[in-house]
Design an enzyme around this catalytic site. Structure first.
Site, PDB file in Angstrom:
ATOM      1  N   HIS A 391       0.822  -1.206   0.000  1.00 12.12           N
ATOM      2  CA  HIS A 391       0.000   0.000   0.000  1.00 12.12           C
ATOM      3  C   HIS A 391       0.862   1.265   0.000  1.00 12.12           C
ATOM      4  O   HIS A 391       0.963   1.956  -1.012  1.00 12.12           O
ATOM      5  CB  HIS A 391      -0.949  -0.020   1.202  1.00 12.12           C
ATOM      6  CG  HIS A 391      -1.893   1.134   1.234  1.00 12.12           C
ATOM      7  ND1 HIS A 391      -2.583   1.503   2.357  1.00 12.12           N
ATOM      8  CD2 HIS A 391      -2.256   2.028   0.277  1.00 12.12           C
ATOM      9  CE1 HIS A 391      -3.340   2.569   2.094  1.00 12.12           C
ATOM     10  NE2 HIS A 391      -3.147   2.907   0.831  1.00 12.12           N
ATOM     11  N   HIS A 583      -4.265   0.690  -6.468  1.00 17.60           N
ATOM     12  CA  HIS A 583      -4.471   1.340  -5.168  1.00 17.60           C
ATOM     13  C   HIS A 583      -5.845   1.001  -4.590  1.00 17.60           C
ATOM     14  O   HIS A 583      -5.971   0.726  -3.393  1.00 17.60           O
ATOM     15  CB  HIS A 583      -4.321   2.858  -5.271  1.00 17.60           C
ATOM     16  CG  HIS A 583      -4.580   3.556  -3.969  1.00 17.60           C
ATOM     17  ND1 HIS A 583      -5.777   4.186  -3.693  1.00 17.60           N
ATOM     18  CD2 HIS A 583      -3.820   3.677  -2.843  1.00 17.60           C
ATOM     19  CE1 HIS A 583      -5.734   4.696  -2.471  1.00 17.60           C
ATOM     20  NE2 HIS A 583      -4.566   4.394  -1.931  1.00 17.60           N
ATOM     21  N   ILE A 733      -6.576   9.003  -0.777  1.00 19.49           N
ATOM     22  CA  ILE A 733      -6.769   8.720   0.643  1.00 19.49           C
ATOM     23  C   ILE A 733      -5.854   7.570   1.011  1.00 19.49           C
ATOM     24  O   ILE A 733      -5.459   6.783   0.135  1.00 19.49           O
ATOM     25  CB  ILE A 733      -8.245   8.369   0.984  1.00 19.49           C
ATOM     26  CG1 ILE A 733      -8.433   8.214   2.492  1.00 19.49           C
ATOM     27  CG2 ILE A 733      -8.679   7.119   0.256  1.00 19.49           C
ATOM     28  CD1 ILE A 733      -8.190   9.455   3.292  1.00 19.49           C
TER      29      ILE A 733
END
Length: 733
Positions: A391, A583, A733
């Site tokens: 991530h 993502h 985010i």
């Protein structure tokens, strides 16, 4: 104020659209005049002569001179190393090494120019706001709704409040039902500043009771709603390696025995203790190991070599432990995976010898509980690897140099800049927020994930050993992990090793859709190969990404060349995939799969009961093994902090822009590009239906079955909130 665009009417050939998309400031704050260009895109060589000087001057302004501390109103893009994770001036124990350079390779971040710390001149002072160029900042809608304000509130207001309520930060959950109380009863919160402050910014998780007190009460994730015991089952543990939050680590085993690449003098024997006899015992009724290798039936989660060098450093920290781990799976005839063995290793150190043990599914109670505890350790490893490598590193961190280089080297008039622009929205702002309060010293990651203070160092090692630009392309990644082979007769030109691999199945359709859109776009602007080679801005952009943004990798032979339109198509498709589909796949399921933390504990706090036990420890484990499990799980404070953060990170903002949904003005003004985008949008709508159809297919057992949630992380569109689907253009985010 924010200027969206300017339209000049009354011209003989119709309105003239000037795209601004920028914050403008008073001449007293910023005396420089601003330049805005029309929506028409030009290659550098095709720019009208009257605009060439302005085009070049604007890029010079955006690059700055590399000096001074950046102000909030600046629009300057430059590079620096990660030297602001620590805060040694506040506490010496908060010192952290610089990431970026020969010793600890890392992508570069945006330069802020803050002064050095007094106690460590290599570190940058963490003072005031974390600068990002003004046009990279969140919109007012995003600021007012959830992202910046809510995440900031969780990290700076909620976390201290929880610490006050939970006086013992190391206190675990006394029994399993106490975990369920987080969703039913909740945790009482003290008043923070104005009454109801947290409830206003976090209405989903902070509730006000009849008594008027605020309570932190979580919404049950869909996983636990469907099956309260989902986290306990081996089949779900295996399924999530293909259709869960981290479907990007599982690899095909191609050689036996499994071997380490670490120095055996330092770390012990290279050969795994998972023997052929052990695997034969588990699958002997079906086939032997050699046949399983030949038929591509054995797979592995291998965190042995990455974690082993950190084991003893991490074990010196309070409240955590670490092993190197390997987990082996077998591909069943129905396409599901079965876990066969978990190997945990503690390397030799000073006077302590190497400790190593293999655990397998068992039919005796002691073995059953040891297997469950071994799974907790593997899940903690997978959670840390997912968050720090899959991530943070492989999306957020590696993309920031792309954003910087695009603004420094490609004019806003450049068609490639306009293609990339929506894919970079808010990325630098969210990355700055992460440096400020998530990956920083003593932040959420360090205090709640197994590697502790070594968390970001671990991602540096992963960047050094694992990250390659060319392997971020989905087909190349699948081939590298042995999860696919090239096959011109198969869909997407690949034959999957596991046919029912939801992440790969849906991802390849999205990859092809993105590539077709990029192909249409690039071929329109570069009808001749020579135009790519002669495009000075484009060549400077690609050179800067490789040699400055990823300077520690500049000499690697695997960087793609940029000579032809096809080269450019491959490079851009990879960038667009990483910022959108990839993502989304590793981000928006965080609360769904991690919101009930026993499914994905972020930390294993205690060692295995069989590792050098004293008599009392062993008796305690045998008498009440559930207590050993609860002690190994995160503490109450760690669990609630992480759950609150995961809830926010899984949330779609009301102003979210989803892949292929909104057409950029510059695209709409060109009939050829407009038509290409409309085809792209149509393909993504078709993908929505394909995913729905697959999730209803009972033969696809990794995405359909009793209590199983459908795999929707790559469904392109979503409503606002925590939905477990929706693919935004960008890492926002």
């Amino acid at each position: 104020m924010y200027v969206s665009d300017i339209v000049l009417d009354g011209l003989s050939n119709g309105p003239l659209n000037i795209i601004c998309g920028s914050w403008v400031h008073s001449k007293f704050d910023n005396p420089e005049k601003r330049i805005f260009f029309t929506s028409k895109s030009y290659l550098p060589s095709q720019t009208p002569s009257g605009l060439r000087r302005l085009r070049d001057e604007e890029l010079v302004k955006l690059r700055g001179n590399g000096e001074g501390e950046r102000k909030h109103i600046d629009r300057i893009y430059d590079y620096d190393v990660y030297n602001d994770i620590g805060d040694p001036d506040r506490k010496f124990k908060l010192s952290r090494p610089v990431l970026g350079g020969e010793e600890r390779p890392y992508p570069r971040r945006c330069r802020t120019g803050r002064p050095p710390c007094e106690s460590d001149t290599l570190a940058e002072k963490r003072s005031g706001r974390f600068y990002v160029p003004r046009d990279e900042c969140f919109s007012e809608i995003k600021q007012l709704t959830f992202s910046a304000k809510t995440l900031y509130s969780v990290l700076h207001a909620l976390s201290p409040s929880l610490a006050n309520v939970m006086a013992d930060k190391d206190l675990g959950f006394p029994y399993l039902t106490a975990i369920d109380a987080l969703f039913s009863k909740g945790v009482d919160l003290p008043t923070i500043g104005t009454e109801g402050f947290l409830r206003k910014v976090m209405p989903r998780v902070v509730k006000t009771m009849d008594s008027g007190k605020d309570v932190l009460r979580f919404e049950p994730p869909e996983t636990i709603n469907r099956d309260k015991l989902f986290w306990f089952r081996d089949e779900e543990f295996a399924r999530q390696t293909l259709a869960g939050l981290n479907p990007c680590s599982i690899r095909l085993i191609t050689e036996w025995p499994i071997k380490s690449k670490l120095d055996p003098v330092i770390y012990g024997p290279q050969e795994s203790s998972i023997t052929e006899e052990m695997i034969n015992q588990e699958i002997g009724g079906i086939m032997k190991v050699d046949e399983a290798i030949k038929q591509k039936k054995l797979f592995i989660l291998d965190y042995h070599d990455l974690l082993l060098p950190f084991v003893h450093q991490v074990r010196e920290l309070k409240g955590t432990t670490l092993y190197g781990s390997r987990t082996v799976f077998f591909l069943n005839p129905d396409g599901t995976l079965r876990p066969l063995a978990i190997e945990l290793t503690r390397p030799p150190h000073l006077d302590s010898p190497r400790w190593n043990q293999v655990f397998s599914p068992c039919w005796h109670s002691t073995g059953v509980w040891l297997w469950r505890l071994a799974k907790v350790h593997v899940l903690a490893h997978d959670s840390g690897y997912h968050q720090l490598v899959c991530h943070w590193l492989k999306t957020h961190s590696i993309t920031e140099p792309y954003v910087i280089a695009t603004n420094r080297q490609l004019s806003i008039m450049h068609p490639v800049h306009r293609l990339l622009h929506p894919h970079f929205r808010y990325t630098m702002e969210i990355n700055a927020l992460a440096r400020e309060a998530l990956i920083n010293a003593d932040g959420t990651i360090e205090t709640a994930f197994s590697p502790g203070k070594y968390s970001v160092e671990l991602s540096s090692v992963a960047y050094d050993k694992e990250w390659r630009f060319d392997l971020q392309a989905l087909p190349a990644d699948l081939i590298d992990r042995g999860m696919a082979v090239e096959d011109p007769n198969s869909p997407h030109g690949l034959k999957l090793t596991i046919e029912d691999y939801p992440y790969a199945n849906d991802g390849l359709i999205m990859w092809d859709s993105i590539k077709e859109w990029v192909t249409d776009y690039i071929n329109h602007y570069y009808p001749k190969a020579s135009l790519v080679e002669s495009d000075q801005e484009l060549q400077a952009w690609w050179t800067e990404i490789r040699t400055v943004g990823h300077a520690d990798k500049k000499d690697e032979p695997w960087w793609p060349v940029l000579n032809t339109p096809n080269d450019l198509i491959e490079i851009l498709t990879t960038m667009l995939w990483v910022t959108s589909g990839y993502h989304a796949a590793v981000n928006f399921g965080q609360y769904t799969y991690g919101g009930y933390f026993p499914n994905r504990p972020t930390i294993a706090r205690t060692k295995m009961p069989t590792e050098d036990p004293d008599e009392e420890e062993w008796k305690s484990f045998v008498k009440k093994p559930e207590s050993a499990l609860l002690k190994c799980f995160p503490s109450q404070l760690q669990a609630t902090r992480v759950m609150a953060v995961l809830d926010i990170l899984s949330n779609h903002s009301p102003d979210e822009e989803y892949l292929g949904e909104k057409m950029e003005k510059a695209w709409a003004d060109d009939p050829v590009i407009k038509a290409a985008f409309e085809r792209f949008n149509g393909r993504l709508k078709v993908l929505e239906g394909i995913i729905d159809e697959k999730n209803e297919n009972p033969n696809l057992r990794n995405r359909n079955g009793a209590g199983i949630i459908p795999y929707e992380l790559l469904k392109p569109f979503s409503t606002p909130g925590v939905t477990g689907k929706g693919v935004p253009y960008s890492i926002s985010i």
